[in-house]
Design an enzyme around this catalytic site. Structure first.
Site, PDB file in Angstrom:
ATOM      1  N   ASP A  28      -0.290  -5.646 -36.966  1.00 51.36           N
ATOM      2  CA  ASP A  28      -0.534  -7.088 -37.089  1.00 51.36           C
ATOM      3  C   ASP A  28      -1.934  -7.360 -37.627  1.00 51.36           C
ATOM      4  O   ASP A  28      -2.869  -6.594 -37.370  1.00 51.36           O
ATOM      5  CB  ASP A  28      -0.346  -7.742 -35.706  1.00 51.36           C
ATOM      6  N   TRP A  33      -6.833 -10.473 -42.306  1.00 46.04           N
ATOM      7  CA  TRP A  33      -7.701  -9.528 -43.014  1.00 46.04           C
ATOM      8  C   TRP A  33      -7.958 -10.046 -44.435  1.00 46.04           C
ATOM      9  O   TRP A  33      -9.089 -10.029 -44.924  1.00 46.04           O
ATOM     10  CB  TRP A  33      -7.026  -8.158 -43.046  1.00 46.04           C
ATOM     11  N   HIS A  45      -1.196  -7.545 -47.083  1.00 51.71           N
ATOM     12  CA  HIS A  45       0.006  -6.720 -46.886  1.00 51.71           C
ATOM     13  C   HIS A  45      -0.083  -5.432 -47.711  1.00 51.71           C
ATOM     14  O   HIS A  45       0.324  -4.367 -47.269  1.00 51.71           O
ATOM     15  CB  HIS A  45       1.265  -7.508 -47.254  1.00 51.71           C
ATOM     16  N   TRP A  77      11.349 -14.224 -41.443  1.00 52.45           N
ATOM     17  CA  TRP A  77      11.937 -14.999 -42.556  1.00 52.45           C
ATOM     18  C   TRP A  77      11.402 -16.426 -42.563  1.00 52.45           C
ATOM     19  O   TRP A  77      11.575 -17.138 -43.537  1.00 52.45           O
ATOM     20  CB  TRP A  77      13.467 -15.017 -42.445  1.00 52.45           C
ATOM     21  N   LEU A 142       9.213  14.756 -37.977  1.00 51.96           N
ATOM     22  CA  LEU A 142       8.885  13.452 -37.401  1.00 51.96           C
ATOM     23  C   LEU A 142      10.050  12.470 -37.560  1.00 51.96           C
ATOM     24  O   LEU A 142      10.618  12.332 -38.636  1.00 51.96           O
ATOM     25  CB  LEU A 142       7.645  12.891 -38.122  1.00 51.96           C
ATOM     26  N   ARG A 205       1.098 -10.042 -27.241  1.00 51.54           N
ATOM     27  CA  ARG A 205       2.510 -10.330 -26.982  1.00 51.54           C
ATOM     28  C   ARG A 205       3.376  -9.281 -27.662  1.00 51.54           C
ATOM     29  O   ARG A 205       2.916  -8.541 -28.523  1.00 51.54           O
ATOM     30  CB  ARG A 205       2.873 -11.736 -27.465  1.00 51.54           C
TER      31      ARG A 205
HETATM   32  C1  IPE Z   1       5.056  -9.166 -35.381  1.00 51.07           C
HETATM   33  O1  IPE Z   1       3.972  -9.817 -35.918  1.00 51.07           O
HETATM   34  C2  IPE Z   1       5.950  -8.640 -36.465  1.00 51.07           C
HETATM   35  C3  IPE Z   1       5.388  -7.570 -37.285  1.00 51.07           C
HETATM   36  C4  IPE Z   1       4.247  -6.976 -37.114  1.00 51.07           C
HETATM   37  C5  IPE Z   1       6.245  -7.132 -38.359  1.00 51.07           C
HETATM   38  P1  IPE Z   1       3.965 -11.400 -36.145  1.00 51.07           P
HETATM   39  O2  IPE Z   1       2.662 -11.727 -36.756  1.00 51.07           O
HETATM   40  O3  IPE Z   1       5.184 -11.826 -36.878  1.00 51.07           O
HETATM   41  O4  IPE Z   1       4.071 -11.951 -34.653  1.00 51.07           O
HETATM   42  P2  IPE Z   1       3.742 -13.381 -34.058  1.00 51.07           P
HETATM   43  O5  IPE Z   1       4.485 -14.388 -34.884  1.00 51.07           O
HETATM   44  O6  IPE Z   1       2.266 -13.561 -34.176  1.00 51.07           O
HETATM   45  O7  IPE Z   1       4.196 -13.322 -32.642  1.00 51.07           O
HETATM   46  C1  IPE Z   2       1.526  -8.268 -39.906  1.00 48.34           C
HETATM   47  O1  IPE Z   2       0.465  -9.036 -40.358  1.00 48.34           O
HETATM   48  C2  IPE Z   2       2.474  -7.894 -40.985  1.00 48.34           C
HETATM   49  C3  IPE Z   2       3.788  -8.562 -40.927  1.00 48.34           C
HETATM   50  C4  IPE Z   2       4.195  -9.417 -40.024  1.00 48.34           C
HETATM   51  C5  IPE Z   2       4.703  -8.227 -41.990  1.00 48.34           C
HETATM   52  P1  IPE Z   2       0.580 -10.607 -40.396  1.00 48.34           P
HETATM   53  O2  IPE Z   2       1.135 -11.025 -41.714  1.00 48.34           O
HETATM   54  O3  IPE Z   2       1.326 -11.118 -39.222  1.00 48.34           O
HETATM   55  O4  IPE Z   2      -0.941 -11.044 -40.312  1.00 48.34           O
HETATM   56  P2  IPE Z   2      -1.571 -12.198 -39.446  1.00 48.34           P
HETATM   57  O5  IPE Z   2      -1.120 -11.982 -38.042  1.00 48.34           O
HETATM   58  O6  IPE Z   2      -1.054 -13.473 -39.997  1.00 48.34           O
HETATM   59  O7  IPE Z   2      -3.033 -12.031 -39.624  1.00 48.34           O
HETATM   60 MG    MG Z   3       0.779 -11.660 -37.347  1.00 47.44          MG
END
Ligand code: IPE
Ligand code: IPE
Ligand code: MG
Length: 251
Positions: A28, A33, A45, A77, A142, A205
């Site tokens: 996350d 970043w 990403h 989504w 793995l 979470r």
């Molecule tokens: C969880 O991160 C899903 C992934 C890392 C792929 P999110 O950024 O979607 O989670 P929430 O919305 O902050 O809970």
């Molecule tokens: C996690 O990073 C990657 C995915 C959910 C695909 P985020 O895109 O959720 O990044 P933040 O949490 O918005 O910084």
């Molecule tokens: Mg996130």
């Protein structure tokens, strides 16, 4: 006074005798970043994929049995079409580029989540995912599990449905539905439960990740954003795992 040079980080070595068998990671913080650098979220990403490559390599080098990474949730989504499109493009790129090397390294790939339930227009991604699973399914190194269009609640409901179908077909008695029967219908069937869950970016979470498999996992969180989570940060996390006292309800 700095004792270590700019690019030299103090490395903490994890105790190889106390490594987890199964590590799960909620990667996350890619968006934040990028935003910190005044760049679009998709830039984060892309950097996140680079971090992932290094973490997979390190997991393999350490001889850890299973690594499950959260790549895209069933709820992701909800993001803009632009961001989802960029993530799906990266996914395809990743599989096209990495599959040969992963296969050579004897990595077995599983996809956790509803691949076939992905929206229309992602047929190339679906084909690449199915091909990666198929091509690596006899590998014995793995176990790399990629959670994609994944939700923990959805996985549990799906398992219940599959069991109900087996009961209806007369293959299974309701009384025979025990822990093992239930687990056999999860995407992670045959793999050990998660020992260690890492979440980057400071969020506290589960975001619908592996709700069943995390029952006794040790939880580790760090404020480091995913693109900055490197081998050193990983070693530090694994060293922290080695110091935990897991009791499983005992004393
Ligand atoms: C969880 O991160 C899903 C992934 C890392 C792929 P999110 O950024 O979607 O989670 P929430 O919305 O902050 O809970
Ligand atoms: C996690 O990073 C990657 C995915 C959910 C695909 P985020 O895109 O959720 O990044 P933040 O949490 O918005 O910084
Ligand atoms: Mg996130």
């Amino acid at each position: 006074m700095a004792i270590f040079g700019k690019d030299e980080k103090k490395s903490v070595q994890p105790d190889t005798a106390c490594l987890p068998r199964h590590v799960a990671i909620i990667m996350d913080g890619n968006g934040r970043w990028a935003q910190k650098r005044g760049m679009p979220r998709t830039f984060g990403h892309r950097a996140g994929v680079e971090a992932l490559r290094a973490i997979i390599r390190h997991t393999d080098d350490l001889g850890i049995e299973a690594l499950t990474i959260y790549a895209f949730s069933a709820e992701n989504w909800r993001r803009s079409a632009e961001e989802v499109g960029a993530l799906m493009k990266l996914l395809l790129e990743y599989f096209t580029k990495e599959i040969d090397e992963l296969n050579e390294k004897n990595v077995r790939i599983r996809i956790l989540g509803d691949i076939d339930g992905m929206p229309k227009g992602l047929e190339k991604q679906q084909a690449a995912l199915h091909a990666a699973v198929e091509r690596t399914h006899t590998n014995t190194g793995l176990n790399l599990n990629i959670a994609l269009n994944y939700g923990g609640q959805q996985e549990i409901v799906r398992a219940a449905q599959n069991l109900a179908k087996r009961v209806k077909a007369g293959e299974l008695e309701p009384e025979a539905i025990d822990k093992a029967a239930f687990e056999s219908e999860l995407y992670t069937a045959g793999l050990p439960d998660v020992d260690f869950l890492i979440r980057t970016s400071g969020e506290m979470r589960l975001s619908n990740f592996l709700l069943y498999q995390l029952a006794y996992a040790e939880f580790y969180q760090t404020d480091t954003l995913w693109p900055d989570f490197d081998e050193h940060a990983y070693d530090e996390a694994l060293a922290a795992y080695g110091r935990r006292n897991r009791r499983f309800g005992g004393v």
